[in-house]
Write a protein that holds these residues in place. Structure first.
Motif, PDB file in Angstrom:
ATOM      1  N   UNK A 139       0.922  -0.997   0.054  1.00  0.00           N
ATOM      2  CA  UNK A 139       0.039  -0.083  -0.019  1.00  0.00           C
ATOM      3  C   UNK A 139       0.795   1.272  -0.077  1.00  0.00           C
ATOM      4  N   UNK A 140       1.934   1.105   0.983  1.00  0.00           N
ATOM      5  CA  UNK A 140       2.725   2.434   0.780  1.00  0.00           C
ATOM      6  C   UNK A 140       3.535   2.703  -0.422  1.00  0.00           C
ATOM      7  N   UNK A 141       3.838   1.543  -1.254  1.00  0.00           N
ATOM      8  CA  UNK A 141       4.428   1.706  -2.278  1.00  0.00           C
ATOM      9  C   UNK A 141       3.808   2.286  -3.493  1.00  0.00           C
ATOM     10  N   UNK A 142       2.382   1.713  -3.288  1.00  0.00           N
ATOM     11  CA  UNK A 142       1.417   2.377  -4.341  1.00  0.00           C
ATOM     12  C   UNK A 142       0.973   3.781  -4.009  1.00  0.00           C
ATOM     13  N   UNK A 143       0.946   4.105  -2.718  1.00  0.00           N
ATOM     14  CA  UNK A 143       0.932   5.678  -2.277  1.00  0.00           C
ATOM     15  C   UNK A 143       1.861   6.504  -2.701  1.00  0.00           C
ATOM     16  N   UNK A 144       3.277   6.171  -2.715  1.00  0.00           N
ATOM     17  CA  UNK A 144       4.323   6.889  -3.006  1.00  0.00           C
ATOM     18  C   UNK A 144       4.506   6.972  -4.432  1.00  0.00           C
ATOM     19  N   UNK A 145       4.103   6.005  -5.249  1.00  0.00           N
ATOM     20  CA  UNK A 145       4.238   6.230  -6.613  1.00  0.00           C
ATOM     21  C   UNK A 145       3.012   6.955  -7.440  1.00  0.00           C
ATOM     22  N   UNK A 146       2.123   7.171  -6.456  1.00  0.00           N
ATOM     23  CA  UNK A 146       0.792   7.975  -6.788  1.00  0.00           C
ATOM     24  C   UNK A 146      -0.278   6.878  -7.385  1.00  0.00           C
ATOM     25  N   UNK A 147      -0.084   5.758  -7.272  1.00  0.00           N
ATOM     26  CA  UNK A 147      -0.920   5.071  -8.081  1.00  0.00           C
ATOM     27  C   UNK A 147      -2.268   4.182  -7.068  1.00  0.00           C
ATOM     28  N   UNK A 148      -2.006   4.680  -5.772  1.00  0.00           N
ATOM     29  CA  UNK A 148      -3.047   3.937  -5.011  1.00  0.00           C
ATOM     30  C   UNK A 148      -4.545   4.382  -5.327  1.00  0.00           C
ATOM     31  N   UNK A 149      -4.573   5.702  -5.765  1.00  0.00           N
ATOM     32  CA  UNK A 149      -6.233   6.178  -5.962  1.00  0.00           C
ATOM     33  C   UNK A 149      -6.717   5.332  -7.307  1.00  0.00           C
ATOM     34  N   UNK A 150      -5.736   5.405  -8.240  1.00  0.00           N
ATOM     35  CA  UNK A 150      -6.094   4.875  -9.405  1.00  0.00           C
ATOM     36  C   UNK A 150      -6.276   3.276  -9.121  1.00  0.00           C
ATOM     37  N   UNK A 151      -5.501   2.670  -8.332  1.00  0.00           N
ATOM     38  CA  UNK A 151      -5.732   1.122  -8.211  1.00  0.00           C
ATOM     39  C   UNK A 151      -6.925   0.808  -7.635  1.00  0.00           C
ATOM     40  N   UNK A 152      -7.446   1.878  -6.393  1.00  0.00           N
ATOM     41  CA  UNK A 152      -8.817   1.533  -5.788  1.00  0.00           C
ATOM     42  C   UNK A 152     -10.079   2.152  -6.683  1.00  0.00           C
ATOM     43  N   UNK A 153      -9.650   2.500  -7.721  1.00  0.00           N
ATOM     44  CA  UNK A 153     -10.925   3.254  -8.620  1.00  0.00           C
ATOM     45  C   UNK A 153     -11.264   2.305  -9.854  1.00  0.00           C
ATOM     46  N   UNK A 154     -10.493   1.457  -9.926  1.00  0.00           N
ATOM     47  CA  UNK A 154     -10.560   0.771 -11.530  1.00  0.00           C
ATOM     48  C   UNK A 154     -11.775   0.285 -11.653  1.00  0.00           C
TER      49      UNK A 154
END
Length: 355
Positions: free
Chosen positions: A340-355
């Motif tokens: 989760x922290x990797x996704x957050x730091x890369x800016x991908x967390x929001x996109x991952x959880x809205x696909x």
């Protein structure tokens, strides 16, 4: 009684007070509701302006017998009495309307108090009125946002009621109940050695109000067994006394652990299994994931794995993931804190959880 607002303790007390025939204004409120608190200040000012009238408060969910008698389904709510009869009501945070309705019952009484002009709402004080107006603006703004449909809310409520074989919707948590009725039911379940899940209805007003209609039961706590409503505190206490409660709850074993885990995982689109709650995480990793989700403005459900050892151990095997927290999206495991922290730091967390 001039200028004082007094709390009503029972329906019989209110009935006795009504018999005096004096003008009465009754405020149904809730400690969790900001609008109630703000209107209560207006109410107190009006009590000073109309010292010959009687002003009372009822905490709506603490006294369901009074609330049900006057069809109270939301707060703030006001009932106005004249000559012992209910002659008018008001729902919502509208100080000017409240002042006018109080003025009508007071001005038409034998006390010869003057009727209230339309501007009497100013008697509540400019600061309080501005606060109420700002609250109303915020409410309008909130309503302008896309809201879940009734169907979506019902789906969510169905998942929540089935998220545990025995599920209690209560005020507060089993460790810290926030009303006497919730405390009683928790005590009964613990006396019966029942393993149960819980949901704090004070933490989510959408669930709180939606569940009243979903279950056709206006008060809390509400106890469910295998997705079916058993009832509130009175019914639970009666069932315990008769021995029926233990018999009914023994059916909880029919749901397998795997089915229970699937129901929990799918109870929200984004579901976090963590230590503690989002407001009170009980480990640093859980706290990090909660912050990351909130930074992305992600709506998510949560389950405290410290509250249920069966779920805690079972979900490790179910997900083939040995540690917590665990984050799921649409029923699929996303990962733990590191991912989760990797996704957050890369800016991908929001996109991952809205696909």
């Amino acid at each position: 009684m001039g200028g004082a607002v007094k709390d009503i303790a029972s329906k019989s007390e209110l009935d006795n007070l009504r018999q005096s025939g004096a003008p009465i204004a009754l405020h149904f409120w809730a400690s969790w509701c900001d609008a109630s608190k703000q209107m209560d200040q207006v109410f107190s000012h009006l009590a000073t302006d109309f010292p010959r009238s009687h002003f009372f408060r009822v905490e709506a969910e603490e006294h369901p017998e009074i609330s049900e008698a006057y069809s109270v389904s939301a707060v703030p709510f006001f009932v106005f009495f004249k000559d012992g009869k209910a002659v008018d009501t008001l729902e919502g945070a509208d100080p000017s309307s409240l002042a006018n309705k109080v003025g009508k019952i007071a001005g038409s009484s034998t006390s010869a108090e003057p009727a209230a002009p339309a501007s009497l709402g100013l008697a509540a004080g400019p600061t309080i009125l501005e606060t109420v107006k700002e609250n109303a603006k915020a409410t309008v703004k909130d309503r302008a946002q896309p809201a879940p449909t009734t169907e979506n809310l019902n789906d969510r409520l169905e998942k929540l009621t089935n998220s545990h074989p025995v599920m209690l919707f209560m005020k507060g948590t089993p460790e810290e109940p926030r009303c006497g009725f919730s405390r009683q039911v928790v005590g009964v379940l613990r006396e019966e050695n029942v393993d149960f899940g819980s949901f704090d209805i004070l933490s989510d007003n959408e669930v709180r109000e939606g569940l009243k209609k979903f279950s056709n039961w206006p008060t809390f706590p509400q106890l469910y067994c295998n997705g079916e409503l058993l009832g509130g505190s009175d019914i639970v206490l009666e069932m315990q006394k008769s021995g029926e409660l233990r018999q009914v709850l023994s059916e909880k074993g029919k749901q397998s652990l795997e089915d229970r885990l699937k129901t929990l995982i799918n109870s929200e689109k984004v579901m976090l299994f963590m230590k503690g709650s989002p407001d009170e995480p009980k480990c640093g990793y859980s706290s990090k994931v909660v912050k990351a989700l909130r930074d992305e403005n992600v709506n998510f459900g949560s389950f405290d794995i410290l509250s249920d050892e069966e779920v805690r151990q079972g979900i490790k095997s179910f997900s083939n993931w040995p540690t917590f927290p665990q984050l799921y999206y649409k029923g699929e495991l996303v990962g733990g804190c590191d991912i989760i922290m990797e996704l957050s730091n890369s800016g991908d967390l929001g996109a991952t959880l809205s696909e």
